[in-house]
Enzyme design. Structure first.
Site, short mmCIF file in Angstrom:
data_model
loop_
_atom_site.label_atom_id
_atom_site.label_comp_id
_atom_site.label_asym_id
_atom_site.label_seq_id
_atom_site.Cartn_x
_atom_site.Cartn_y
_atom_site.Cartn_z
N PRO A 1 0.83 -1.22 0.00
CA PRO A 1 0.00 0.00 0.00
C PRO A 1 0.86 1.26 0.00
O PRO A 1 1.80 1.38 0.77
CB PRO A 1 -0.82 -0.10 1.29
CG PRO A 1 -0.26 -1.24 2.06
CD PRO A 1 0.65 -2.03 1.19
N GLU A 2 0.54 2.16 -0.90
CA GLU A 2 1.23 3.45 -0.98
C GLU A 2 0.27 4.53 -0.48
O GLU A 2 -0.88 4.24 -0.13
CB GLU A 2 1.62 3.73 -2.44
CG GLU A 2 2.61 2.73 -3.01
CD GLU A 2 4.06 3.11 -2.67
OE1 GLU A 2 4.28 4.16 -2.06
OE2 GLU A 2 4.95 2.33 -3.04
#
Ligand SMILES: [Zn+2]
Length: 276
Positions: free
Chosen positions: A2-3
């Site tokens: 996840p960014e």
């Protein structure tokens, strides 16, 4: 992994369910995340009201009057939202369940590199927490622009891609987005950060905001997956211009996209569009 866009989309999905609501139940089934989950979280949080759900970098911050619950998704974490009556039994990677109003929020994290920590208000401002204190500016902060990037890159002789990845000038540009924003701005990822002049800093700042905004938009279209029995990890990515396109033709000029390794991570770029 996840960014920032995934974390922001998560925040937008969860916030309407939890803000201004009290925590009814809080169950931790696995305390061994990246750092031990505090044993007393349930006692601290049950009956207390979530004032605000906000985000700093990739940290999701549950703000209570008496402190802040810090959540990080690590490599593989995700929060899911279920109507409480329809939540399935927890699986082996479902480590935390939070009951709020008629919702169940569930933290899933197969690799357990995520974090769930408590910062009491009496310990001082959350911004000074060791995990947050050295973070750069938010990309959507009004102060973030080419001038900010220009000032922040003076004296930094490392490659601009590496400087973006540190998050010390601006947060949110992880490995995927670093390649994408540098392509968008027409800047070679190997150029020393301190060599960027004002014009290139302007283009780069604009590209950071554009690319992250577009990614959040893509994620926003998958928001319904957060409230769905079918909701899997739900990570998303823009239709990449260069990332993982080694050897494929540049969409602007047709030249083969190159892959290089910087700091042990892959960088993708077009040698023509990003010639300097
Ligand atoms: Zn090109």
């Amino acid at each position: 992994m996840p960014e920032l866009p995934e974390v922001e989309v998560t925040r937008r999905a969860l916030a309407p369910a939890v803000e201004r609501q009290r925590v009814d139940t809080f169950e931790v089934r696995e305390f061994r995340l990246r750092w031990p989950v505090p044993r007393d979280l349930a006692a601290r949080l049950i009956g207390r009201r979530v004032e605000r759900l906000w985000r700093r970098g990739k940290y999701l911050l549950w703000e209570f009057e008496h402190g802040t619950l810090i959540s990080h998704l690590g490599m593989s974490g995700a929060w899911r939202l279920w109507p409480a009556w329809s939540a399935p039994p927890p699986g082996p990677h479902d480590h935390v369940d939070v009951g709020v109003s008629h919702w169940l929020l569930r933290l899933t994290d197969p690799r357990r590199f995520g974090a769930l920590l408590w910062h009491p208000t009496k310990s001082g401002p959350i911004a000074q927490h060791p995990l947050l204190a050295s973070l750069g500016l938010e990309p959507f902060d009004r102060r973030f622009d080419g001038e900010w990037l220009y000032a922040g890159t003076r004296g930094r002789s490392a490659a601009i891609k590496q400087v973006l990845l540190t998050g010390q000038v601006v947060v949110g540009v992880g490995n995927i987005y670093a390649s994408e924003v540098l392509f968008r701005a027409g800047i070679n990822p190997k150029v020393a950060a301190c060599r960027l002049g004002p014009a290139r800093c302007d283009r780069l700042a604009a590209a950071v905001v554009e690319v992250l905004t577009e990614a959040i938009g893509v994620g926003g279209s998958t928001l319904r997956d957060f409230v769905s029995a079918a909701g899997d990890a739900g990570y998303f990515m823009l239709d990449a211009a260069v990332y993982e396109r080694e050897g494929a033709p540049c969409r602007v000029c047709g030249t083969a996209i190159l892959r290089i390794v910087q700091g042990q991570r892959s960088t993708y770029y077009c040698p023509v569009c990003q010639h300097n």
